[in-house]
Design an enzyme around this catalytic site. Structure first.
Site, PDB file in Angstrom:
ATOM      1  N   SER A  80     -51.610  31.310 -35.447  1.00  0.00           N
ATOM      2  CA  SER A  80     -50.273  31.544 -34.903  1.00  0.00           C
ATOM      3  C   SER A  80     -49.311  30.382 -35.119  1.00  0.00           C
ATOM      4  CB  SER A  80     -50.358  31.856 -33.414  1.00  0.00           C
ATOM      5  OG  SER A  80     -50.934  30.763 -32.770  1.00  0.00           O
ATOM      6  N   THR A 116     -44.287  27.535 -34.594  1.00  0.00           N
ATOM      7  CA  THR A 116     -45.051  28.789 -34.457  1.00  0.00           C
ATOM      8  C   THR A 116     -44.854  29.688 -35.668  1.00  0.00           C
ATOM      9  OG1 THR A 116     -45.420  30.655 -32.951  1.00  0.00           O
ATOM     10  CG2 THR A 116     -43.144  30.063 -33.350  1.00  0.00           C
TER      11      THR A 116
HETATM   12  C1  SD4 Z   1     -42.677  33.754 -30.119  1.00  0.00           C
HETATM   13  N1  SD4 Z   1     -43.152  32.278 -28.302  1.00  0.00           N
HETATM   14  O1  SD4 Z   1     -42.420  33.800 -31.306  1.00  0.00           O
HETATM   15  C2  SD4 Z   1     -43.566  32.640 -29.631  1.00  0.00           C
HETATM   16  C3  SD4 Z   1     -44.978  33.074 -29.748  1.00  0.00           C
HETATM   17  C4  SD4 Z   1     -45.942  32.299 -28.906  1.00  0.00           C
HETATM   18  O2  SD4 Z   1     -47.874  32.025 -27.909  1.00  0.00           O
HETATM   19  O3  SD4 Z   1     -45.623  31.400 -28.220  1.00  0.00           O
HETATM   20  N2  SD4 Z   1     -47.144  32.638 -28.842  1.00  0.00           N
HETATM   21  O4  SD4 Z   1     -42.270  34.597 -29.317  1.00  0.00           O
END
Ligand code: SD4
Length: 339
Positions: A82, A218
């Site tokens: 991720s 991310t």
């Molecule tokens: C998002 N907040 O793209 C990020 C994904 C994430 O744990 O934090 N995953 O929405």
């Protein structure tokens, strides 16, 4: 999960809950000792990321260099699905990355939906330092990166490609990240390491000179619509740093974080005297207030560090961990949660 990570988790988690509750100190309490340097970051991979950040902090380096060095670790790790290299793609099979960085002078930089670049955090820093802008996105961000010496790389690993092809069979989009009680079957998990190897890294650091900085990076939510941007590269939502107060970051379903401008909300709550953990809890409660039913089915978590080095976190669901490293502490903590 590597054996090393497993070892660290097993060896520190036993006493984590107690340590957390013992550690939360109100920003306005009588404890005025400043605990610095210190670095905190989200999820299990924060342990290794903190080690890299600590090398900078221990040498009396600047917090900005520390957070950049720290989050580059999961960005380059193909096993993490991720963040950066190995991140799960969007529904077209494209790995699109979001990142931002911010220092103690309100300088900030961000890239959104950038492809083919392993270290979007370093591109975000260049946007901050070398352009009159704060955000570059998509094709423009890629061109800017390539013009500044970054290499174009294929970030889709065979494992992530396999997972995406598997997903295409149902095309069912329902992000439900790292919820401890979700049904999880190792046999059906196409990713090595299981459900721990995911989620955004947000990192906050206070250096020996009292400078605060933060970074967040991310690949966003897996199988999103191409072009979707989450909270992570949005200054004020996924990350905010205010030298008068502290720093905060978010992880989880970004749409819910953007709606409440999560990181900035936490800073303002801390400015009013909330301790970091209490501010994070209040932010999760705002999410619940908007949609109580939905909030039971998704994960959102916040992490905050105040200018005195006090930290705290809170999540909607069980299962959110964060890593802390300072001169006196090195641990992974199970955050408290609403559900
Ligand atoms: C998002 N907040 O793209 C990020 C994904 C994430 O744990 O934090 N995953 O929405």
């Amino acid at each position: 999960m590597s054996n090393r990570r497993k070892f660290i988790q097993n060896s520190v988690l036993g006493s984590a809950g107690i340590l957390l509750s013992a550690k939360v100190v109100s920003a306005s309490s009588s404890d005025t000792t400043i605990k610095k340097p210190i670095v905190v970051s989200t999820w299990n991979f924060g342990v290794q990321a903190n080690e890299a950040a600590w090398k900078v902090l221990a040498e009396k380096g600047h917090a900005l260099d520390a957070v950049e060095a720290g989050v580059r670790v999961p960005e380059a790790d193909p096993k993490g699905n991720s963040v950066g290299y190995g991140g799960l793609p969007d529904r077209e099979g494209r790995v699109t990355l979001d990142a931002c960085i911010m220092d103690e002078k309100y300088n900030c930089g961000s890239v959104m939906c950038i492809e083919h670049i392993m270290h979007p955090i370093s591109v975000a820093r260049l946007v901050m330092e070398k352009t009159p802008h704060i955000v570059l996105s998509g094709e423009g961000a890629l061109r800017f990166a390539l013009a500044n010496g970054f290499k174009k790389q294929n970030l889709l690993t065979p494992q992530s490609e396999k997972a995406w092809k598997e997903w295409l069979k149902t095309s069912n989009y329902s992000p439900s990240m790292n919820i401890e009680n979700q049904s999880y079957s190792k046999e059906n998990d196409p990713m090595p390491g299981g459900p721990d190897n995911h989620d955004t890294i947000g990192m906050l650091a206070l250096d020996v000179n009292g400078n605060l900085s933060g970074a967040c990076t991310t690949s966003g939510l897996a199988y999103k619509i191409h072009g979707r941007v989450g909270d992570s590269p949005i200054i004020g939502a996924g990350l905010y740093v205010d030298p008068e107060v502290g720093a905060a970051t978010a992880t989880g379903v970004g749409e819910e974080v953007i709606r409440i401008v999560g990181a900035h909300l936490i800073i303002e709550l801390m400015r009013q005297g909330y301790a970091p953990e209490a501010a994070c809890k209040e932010a999760t409660q705002r999410i619940i207030k908007r949609n109580p039913e939905k909030s039971k089915t998704i994960q959102v978590a916040f992490l905050a560090l105040d200018k005195n080095g006090n930290y705290g976190a809170y999540a909607l669901q069980k299962g959110f961990t964060f890593a802390v490293k300072s001169g006196t502490e090195e641990k992974l903590i199970n955050a408290k949660s609403i559900y």
